[in-house]
Design an enzyme around this catalytic site. Structure first.
Site, PDB file in Angstrom:
ATOM      1  CB  ALA A 125      -0.925  -0.028   1.214  1.00  0.00           C
ATOM      2  CD  GLU A 128      -0.940   8.432   1.544  1.00  0.00           C
ATOM      3  OE1 GLU A 128      -1.126   9.673   1.520  1.00  0.00           O
ATOM      4  OE2 GLU A 128      -0.253   7.856   2.403  1.00  0.00           O
ATOM      5  CB  SER A 133       3.050  10.155 -10.142  1.00  0.00           C
ATOM      6  OG  SER A 133       2.119   9.591 -11.016  1.00  0.00           O
ATOM      7  CB  THR A 159      -3.135  -5.128  -6.435  1.00  0.00           C
ATOM      8  OG1 THR A 159      -3.222  -4.120  -7.437  1.00  0.00           O
ATOM      9  CG2 THR A 159      -3.281  -6.496  -7.081  1.00  0.00           C
ATOM     10  CD  GLN A 244      11.761  -9.525  -8.657  1.00  0.00           C
ATOM     11  OE1 GLN A 244      12.983  -9.612  -8.694  1.00  0.00           O
ATOM     12  NE2 GLN A 244      11.019 -10.338  -7.953  1.00  0.00           N
ATOM     13  CD  GLU A 245       4.939  -2.640  -8.241  1.00  0.00           C
ATOM     14  OE1 GLU A 245       5.561  -2.397  -7.199  1.00  0.00           O
ATOM     15  OE2 GLU A 245       3.760  -2.303  -8.425  1.00  0.00           O
ATOM     16  NE  ARG A 271     -16.777 -12.970 -39.701  1.00  0.00           N
ATOM     17  CZ  ARG A 271     -18.079 -13.123 -39.516  1.00  0.00           C
ATOM     18  NH1 ARG A 271     -18.557 -14.254 -39.032  1.00  0.00           N
ATOM     19  NH2 ARG A 271     -18.908 -12.142 -39.806  1.00  0.00           N
ATOM     20  N   GLY A 342     -13.533  -7.794 -36.005  1.00  0.00           N
ATOM     21  CA  GLY A 342     -14.819  -7.211 -36.397  1.00  0.00           C
ATOM     22  C   GLY A 342     -15.740  -7.098 -35.186  1.00  0.00           C
TER      23      GLY A 342
END
Ligand code: FAD
Length: 382
Positions: A125, A128, A133, A159, A244-245, A271, A342
């Site tokens: 976490a 906020e 950024s 997440t 790594q993230e 198709r 399509g």
């Protein structure tokens, strides 16, 4: 696309077994999970039982002691099924590594074994409501009071927020630090700690099964033993681990791009229009050729980057490049593949529709692509 050069027969077997497991335990249920807006905890537990959670964790803490190359395979295979599974990669390759890298032996013994089994699900976490950024500007405070920190503040877009029972939280232990980033620390907050509550599960454009939530801390008393590493070093730790993230996001975007191309090649061959297969039109062939070329470029770049990262080299600039370029490439490919489908491409029963909704956020989380370009420009000397 072909396999990575670093893949041995052990990796191939690992991938094959994982793919079979995901086909039986995730792919068949995935649409329902998207409708339910949640991935069941039972799936996490199965992943844990089979060694797919945090396989990099040292054996003494219950892991398999494997290197990041196995994490790459897990990331790719999960993303092949769908982006809503990103929470697993986040737990494995993003949050748990903070505990492994900065945790004391006591903290590792206390938390890591359950992270491997899936009894503990983690989240990180940082963001906020008022700042994403500009990470140094977070407002959540953790003020020392005897043997505790008193945490106050709010986090958003987290997440695994709903499932998580262990959260690494970025806090200001010194809100008055002259250099704002030097006042930041990382504290591990466990579910059930009085004053820690979870907010609503956020409704997103895509990744419907992925839980993303708000977290609240109101006079939340956290024992000082839950401080990760040293006070005031939180920002540095995040800058280290964000590499790594970002690499993980690039790996997922690459895997999604490959999946979208495969889906589309199959579709245009089957198709018919104007008495021919859609794949016979030169426009279709050129679009497919362009996408395949860019996917190959992305793969080559990622391959060398993964090798450098595993070797412990400084990859900050290249990771930023990969995260920016590969996620934008995936976003373009999602739009082009939808067009080649399509009207069916706009229908929920076709996977490309879901991809089109899921992919754009890859340019936003883990540091926006604008932030990636700022890092690249700075490291070039601008
Ligand atoms: C689905 C999802 C999952 C997430 N998971 C997590 C999580 O687990 N943990 C966590 O902590 N966070 C998480 N995030 C938060 C995510 O990392 C932030 O949303 C992201 O870093 C951007 O922050 P922001 O939303 O505050 O945007 P802002 O910082 O407000 O930016 C808005 C826009 O301004 C641009 N911008 C900002 N500064 C500059 C600048 N200096 N120059 C040029 N352009 C600039 C940005 O690039 C962006 O386009 C998640 C977000 C989403 C959507």
């Amino acid at each position: 696309m072909g396999k990575y050069k670093f893949e041995s027969t052990e990796h191939e077997l690992f991938r094959k077994t994982l793919r079979k497991f995901l086909a039986e335990e995730a792919e068949v249920h995935y649409d329902q999970w998207e409708k339910d807006h949640l991935i069941p905890l039972a799936f996490w537990h199965k992943l844990g039982q089979l060694g797919y959670l945090c396989p990099q964790v040292e054996e003494e803490y219950g892991g398999l002691g494997l290197d990041f190359s196995f994490g790459v395979i897990i990331q790719e295979e999960l993303e092949r099924v769908g982006s809503s599974l990103i929470g697993v990669g986040l737990h494995n390759d993003i949050v748990v590594p903070y505990i492994e890298a900065y945790g004391s032996a006591a903290q590792k013994s206390r938390w890591l074994p359950q992270c491997v089994t899936g009894e503990t699900i983690t989240a990180i976490a940082m963001t906020e409501p008022g700042t994403g950024s500009d990470l140094a500007n977070i407002q959540t405070t953790a003020i020392r009071d005897g043997n505790h920190y008193i945490v106050n503040g709010q986090k958003t877009f987290i997440t695994n927020g709903i499932h998580a029972n262990l959260v690494v939280v970025a806090v200001k232990t010194n809100p008055y630090a002259e250099k704002k980033h030097r006042g930041i620390s990382l504290i591990v907050i466990e579910e059930g700690t009085p004053g820690f509550t979870k907010g609503r599960k956020l409704e997103k454009v895509g990744m419907h099964a992925q839980d993303t939530a708000e977290l609240f801390f109101e006079d939340c008393r956290v024992p000082v033993e839950n401080l990760l590493g040293e006070e005031g070093k939180g920002f540095t730790y995040m800058m280290e681990k964000l590499q790594q993230e970002r690499l993980a996001v690039a790996i997922a975007a690459q895997s999604a791009a490959e999946d979208m191309l495969n889906l589309t090649v199959d579709y245009v061959k089957s198709r018919q229009a104007f008495g021919k297969s859609i794949s016979d039109f030169q426009n279709t062939q050129f679009k497919i050729a362009e996408m395949a070329t860019k996917i190959e470029l992305g793969k080559t770049f990622l391959e060398s980057l993964i090798e450098e990262h595993i070797a412990g080299q400084d990859v900050v600039t290249k990771v930023s490049m990969a995260k920016y370029w590969i996620t934008e490439n995936a976003r373009d490919i999602a739009a082009q593949c939808m067009q080649l489908h399509g009207g069916y491409g706009y229908m929920e029963e076709y996977k490309i529709a879901r991809r089109y909704r899921d992919i754009p956020v890859m340019s936003i989380y883990a540091g926006t692509n604008e932030v990636m370009k700022m890092i690249i420009a700075k490291n070039i000397g601008l």
